[in-house]
Design a protein around this motif. Structure first.
Motif, PDB file in Angstrom:
ATOM      1  N   HIS A  92      -5.497  11.100   3.669  1.00 38.63           N
ATOM      2  CA  HIS A  92      -6.192  10.363   2.429  1.00 38.63           C
ATOM      3  C   HIS A  92      -5.695   9.040   2.246  1.00 38.63           C
ATOM      4  O   HIS A  92      -5.549   8.857   0.946  1.00 38.63           O
ATOM      5  CB  HIS A  92      -6.019  11.529   1.358  1.00 38.63           C
ATOM      6  CG  HIS A  92      -6.355  13.012   1.729  1.00 38.63           C
ATOM      7  ND1 HIS A  92      -7.731  13.071   1.867  1.00 38.63           N
ATOM      8  CD2 HIS A  92      -5.544  13.977   1.884  1.00 38.63           C
ATOM      9  CE1 HIS A  92      -7.676  14.422   2.056  1.00 38.63           C
ATOM     10  NE2 HIS A  92      -6.527  15.270   1.920  1.00 38.63           N
ATOM     11  N   PRO A  93      -5.775   8.033   2.961  1.00 34.83           N
ATOM     12  CA  PRO A  93      -5.144   6.767   2.655  1.00 34.83           C
ATOM     13  C   PRO A  93      -6.477   6.094   1.660  1.00 34.83           C
ATOM     14  O   PRO A  93      -6.005   5.367   0.880  1.00 34.83           O
ATOM     15  CB  PRO A  93      -5.632   5.878   4.066  1.00 34.83           C
ATOM     16  CG  PRO A  93      -6.505   6.778   4.866  1.00 34.83           C
ATOM     17  CD  PRO A  93      -6.135   8.164   4.458  1.00 34.83           C
ATOM     18  N   GLU A  94      -7.687   6.554   1.447  1.00 33.06           N
ATOM     19  CA  GLU A  94      -8.626   6.030   0.692  1.00 33.06           C
ATOM     20  C   GLU A  94      -8.224   6.234  -0.839  1.00 33.06           C
ATOM     21  O   GLU A  94      -8.576   5.686  -1.907  1.00 33.06           O
ATOM     22  CB  GLU A  94      -9.953   6.847   0.805  1.00 33.06           C
ATOM     23  CG  GLU A  94      -9.974   8.123   0.231  1.00 33.06           C
ATOM     24  CD  GLU A  94      -9.323   9.454   1.290  1.00 33.06           C
ATOM     25  OE1 GLU A  94      -9.426  10.558   1.128  1.00 33.06           O
ATOM     26  OE2 GLU A  94      -8.926   9.044   2.273  1.00 33.06           O
ATOM     27  N   LEU A  95      -7.271   7.074  -1.016  1.00 40.88           N
ATOM     28  CA  LEU A  95      -6.764   7.383  -2.558  1.00 40.88           C
ATOM     29  C   LEU A  95      -5.671   6.131  -2.904  1.00 40.88           C
ATOM     30  O   LEU A  95      -5.433   6.265  -4.128  1.00 40.88           O
ATOM     31  CB  LEU A  95      -5.764   8.731  -2.659  1.00 40.88           C
ATOM     32  CG  LEU A  95      -6.629  10.004  -2.267  1.00 40.88           C
ATOM     33  CD1 LEU A  95      -5.928  11.123  -2.386  1.00 40.88           C
ATOM     34  CD2 LEU A  95      -7.969  10.025  -3.342  1.00 40.88           C
ATOM     35  N   CYS A  96      -5.110   5.099  -2.148  1.00 38.03           N
ATOM     36  CA  CYS A  96      -4.540   4.385  -2.414  1.00 38.03           C
ATOM     37  C   CYS A  96      -5.233   3.199  -3.094  1.00 38.03           C
ATOM     38  O   CYS A  96      -6.432   2.694  -2.717  1.00 38.03           O
ATOM     39  CB  CYS A  96      -3.682   3.759  -1.159  1.00 38.03           C
ATOM     40  SG  CYS A  96      -2.656   2.223  -1.573  1.00 38.03           S
ATOM     41  N   ARG A  97      -4.661   2.737  -4.278  1.00 39.78           N
ATOM     42  CA  ARG A  97      -5.469   1.863  -5.058  1.00 39.78           C
ATOM     43  C   ARG A  97      -5.151   0.238  -4.931  1.00 39.78           C
ATOM     44  O   ARG A  97      -5.715  -0.296  -5.499  1.00 39.78           O
ATOM     45  CB  ARG A  97      -5.164   2.142  -6.730  1.00 39.78           C
ATOM     46  CG  ARG A  97      -5.787   3.635  -6.948  1.00 39.78           C
ATOM     47  CD  ARG A  97      -5.631   3.972  -8.535  1.00 39.78           C
ATOM     48  NE  ARG A  97      -6.036   5.368  -8.850  1.00 39.78           N
ATOM     49  CZ  ARG A  97      -5.713   5.936  -9.866  1.00 39.78           C
ATOM     50  NH1 ARG A  97      -5.434   5.141 -10.890  1.00 39.78           N
ATOM     51  NH2 ARG A  97      -6.070   7.144 -10.093  1.00 39.78           N
ATOM     52  N   ARG A 140      -5.038  -3.213  -3.467  1.00 40.11           N
ATOM     53  CA  ARG A 140      -6.116  -4.126  -3.022  1.00 40.11           C
ATOM     54  C   ARG A 140      -5.463  -5.429  -2.272  1.00 40.11           C
ATOM     55  O   ARG A 140      -5.554  -6.341  -3.135  1.00 40.11           O
ATOM     56  CB  ARG A 140      -7.357  -4.198  -3.863  1.00 40.11           C
ATOM     57  CG  ARG A 140      -7.691  -2.981  -4.488  1.00 40.11           C
ATOM     58  CD  ARG A 140      -8.537  -2.450  -3.159  1.00 40.11           C
ATOM     59  NE  ARG A 140      -9.333  -1.236  -3.745  1.00 40.11           N
ATOM     60  CZ  ARG A 140      -8.816   0.090  -3.356  1.00 40.11           C
ATOM     61  NH1 ARG A 140      -7.897   0.230  -2.655  1.00 40.11           N
ATOM     62  NH2 ARG A 140      -9.607   0.972  -3.788  1.00 40.11           N
ATOM     63  N   CYS A 151      -3.215  12.604  -4.697  1.00 37.39           N
ATOM     64  CA  CYS A 151      -3.388  13.850  -4.024  1.00 37.39           C
ATOM     65  C   CYS A 151      -3.302  15.250  -4.577  1.00 37.39           C
ATOM     66  O   CYS A 151      -4.120  16.191  -4.463  1.00 37.39           O
ATOM     67  CB  CYS A 151      -2.243  13.839  -2.844  1.00 37.39           C
ATOM     68  SG  CYS A 151      -2.479  12.424  -1.581  1.00 37.39           S
ATOM     69  N   GLU A 172       1.032   3.650   2.266  1.00 34.09           N
ATOM     70  CA  GLU A 172       1.733   3.966   3.382  1.00 34.09           C
ATOM     71  C   GLU A 172       2.520   2.987   3.885  1.00 34.09           C
ATOM     72  O   GLU A 172       3.450   3.400   4.289  1.00 34.09           O
ATOM     73  CB  GLU A 172       0.302   3.625   4.643  1.00 34.09           C
ATOM     74  CG  GLU A 172       0.730   4.166   5.918  1.00 34.09           C
ATOM     75  CD  GLU A 172      -0.556   4.394   6.755  1.00 34.09           C
ATOM     76  OE1 GLU A 172      -1.209   5.427   6.697  1.00 34.09           O
ATOM     77  OE2 GLU A 172      -1.082   3.500   7.263  1.00 34.09           O
ATOM     78  N   THR A 192       0.815  -1.067  -0.149  1.00 38.53           N
ATOM     79  CA  THR A 192       0.150  -0.016   0.005  1.00 38.53           C
ATOM     80  C   THR A 192       0.808   1.250   0.103  1.00 38.53           C
ATOM     81  O   THR A 192       2.228   1.167   0.247  1.00 38.53           O
ATOM     82  CB  THR A 192      -1.025  -0.011   1.027  1.00 38.53           C
ATOM     83  OG1 THR A 192      -0.121   0.257   2.354  1.00 38.53           O
ATOM     84  CG2 THR A 192      -1.685  -1.441   1.306  1.00 38.53           C
ATOM     85  N   TRP A 199      -0.400   7.552  -5.353  1.00 34.73           N
ATOM     86  CA  TRP A 199      -1.062   8.109  -4.327  1.00 34.73           C
ATOM     87  C   TRP A 199      -0.832   9.628  -4.289  1.00 34.73           C
ATOM     88  O   TRP A 199      -1.758  10.758  -4.111  1.00 34.73           O
ATOM     89  CB  TRP A 199      -0.731   7.696  -3.066  1.00 34.73           C
ATOM     90  CG  TRP A 199      -1.267   8.345  -1.782  1.00 34.73           C
ATOM     91  CD1 TRP A 199      -2.447   8.324  -1.160  1.00 34.73           C
ATOM     92  CD2 TRP A 199      -0.571   9.404  -1.086  1.00 34.73           C
ATOM     93  NE1 TRP A 199      -2.661   9.254  -0.048  1.00 34.73           N
ATOM     94  CE2 TRP A 199      -1.588   9.845   0.301  1.00 34.73           C
ATOM     95  CE3 TRP A 199       0.609   9.907  -1.069  1.00 34.73           C
ATOM     96  CZ2 TRP A 199      -1.007  10.796   1.046  1.00 34.73           C
ATOM     97  CZ3 TRP A 199       0.999  10.997  -0.085  1.00 34.73           C
ATOM     98  CH2 TRP A 199       0.122  11.257   0.859  1.00 34.73           C
TER      99      TRP A 199
END
Length: 418
Positions: free
Chosen positions: A96-101, A103, A273, A80, A78, A269
């Protein structure tokens, strides 16, 4: 079989009929083929998208724990996790961890050797194309296994910055072995230039140079070849690759045609951003955070930020070099899907050229540029920039001499900006 990458790409097994906007033409016996525009292309346009016939992560890159899908080279960490490792800060949290694609819940391992893939589609595609021939099973960590010995020999002959991988060659052979129509894949690989030397210029490819000679003999030793041929590549119609000159040509093929591939979940990411619409104060805070993060990463890790590898692309390999290119390759999808984009307006009939050098190398003297291109690609450049500088002295500046060792290994077709 489901495609493991985006559906929108130009992938054609006949490079002469590759796309509605480009075509491959034979130029002459010296330059060989080239890629030309069939219609007007505007600056910033995506000329085509293409996935490789075969690709492989660099061995040192994998050893240094850059985690990538074994098939499509998608970064598996990820954003992060990637930032924590590169910065050396295990407690780092990204906004904004939701922007990491990435999975992780979709990631799958080969049930036999535990090699990781980003999806079931990639795992199945690898198995169908080459992995059944190369799977090490429970011997994944066995240093005496012939594949592991081969990889160790390669690492010892090709230190970072890497420009190729022995596993790219192994996958090529395995693909022919597993294919029902073996001559089809041989024909595809035959589209790539594989000459080991340029006799006109009296230069040989650097992978066959003096510094590689001892390890090269180990790689192609009778014992290694016999074990690999008998245990993995039996009944393959590529026996010409297992004689000394054939193996040398395979080295040169991947050395002169390999396109560097770079993937990064952190870079994705950051791009996401950048696209956020934020109030001025929040934008300033986020930009400041990212700037500091990259400073911390540079201090801890240096310039090697990405999962890196190389691949063989039919269309991209037709692009000749220019020190003032009108197109460039990138990998914005965080996998091996290549995007070729126009750097300037391109007219119908105009040749589409990329640069095999990075930006810093293109700013160097004509003499220095030619040294890098001769070692890596077996030609002397005659682009407009080089012709305009023909009266320059054949000297290398002190600054360039200090970086010469690294520069000759780092070429833009091996650069990995994402």
């Amino acid at each position: 079989m489901a495609a493991p990458v985006d559906d929108m790409f130009s992938f054609c097994t006949d490079p002469g009929k590759a796309s509605s906007c480009v075509e491959v033409r034979f130029i002459d016996s010296v330059k060989g083929k080239g890629l030309f525009a069939r219609r007007s292309i505007k600056k910033g346009d995506t000329i085509f998208m293409e996935r490789p016939l075969v690709s492989a992560q660099f061995l040192w890159n994998a050893l240094y724990k850059y985690k990538a899908c074994e098939y499509c080279l998608r970064a598996l960490e990820t954003a992060e996790e990637n930032a924590r490792r590169l910065s050396g800060n295990p407690g780092l949290s990204l906004p904004h961890p939701e922007l990491c694609r990435v999975r992780p819940e979709l990631h799958q391992a080969c049930p036999h050797c535990q090699v990781m893939y980003c999806s079931n589609e990639c795992r199945q595609a690898a198995a169908d194309q080459y992995h059944r021939a190369l799977c090490l099973g429970p011997s994944q960590e066995d240093p005496d296994h012939p594949i592991n010995k081969l990889q160790d020999a390669w690492r010892n002959m090709h230190y970072p910055p890497e420009t190729s991988s022995i596993m790219l060659m192994a996958k090529m052979v395995a693909m022919v072995k597993q294919a029902k129509d073996k001559t089809h894949w041989q024909k595809l690989f035959s589209h790539f230039c594989s000459r080991t030397a340029n006799e006109e210029e009296e230069i040989a490819h650097k992978l066959l140079g003096e510094q590689f000679r001892v390890s090269y003999r180990l790689v192609v030793s009778a014992e290694n070849k016999k074990v690999l041929r008998d245990r993995f590549f039996t009944r393959v119609i590529v026996l010409q690759w297992f004689v000394p000159e054939g193996f040398r040509s395979l080295f040169a093929l991947v050395g002169t045609n390999g396109q560097g591939i770079g993937t990064s979940s952190l870079s994705q990411w950051v791009h996401a951003c950048d696209a956020l619409e934020l109030p001025a104060q929040q934008r300033e805070q986020l930009d400041s955070f990212i700037d500091q993060l990259y400073k911390d990463i540079e201090k801890e890790t240096g310039d090697f930020l990405n999962c890196e590898g190389s691949g063989l692309f039919l269309l991209q390999s037709s692009c000749n070099h220019s020190c003032i290119p009108n197109a460039e390759a990138s990998f914005p999808n965080n996998n091996f899907l290549l995007h070729l984009s126009a750097l300037s307006d391109i007219n119908p009939g105009e040749e589409i050229c990329i640069s095999y050098l990075d930006c810093c190398q293109r700013d160097r003297s004509r003499h220095s540029r030619h040294k890098i291109l001769r070692a890596n690609y077996l030609f002397v450049c005659s682009c407009p920039k080089c012709i305009s500088q023909v009266d320059e002295l054949d000297v290398t500046s002190e600054e360039e001499e200090e970086e010469e060792g690294e520069a000759e290994g780092e070429t833009e077709d091996e650069m990995t900006d994402v």
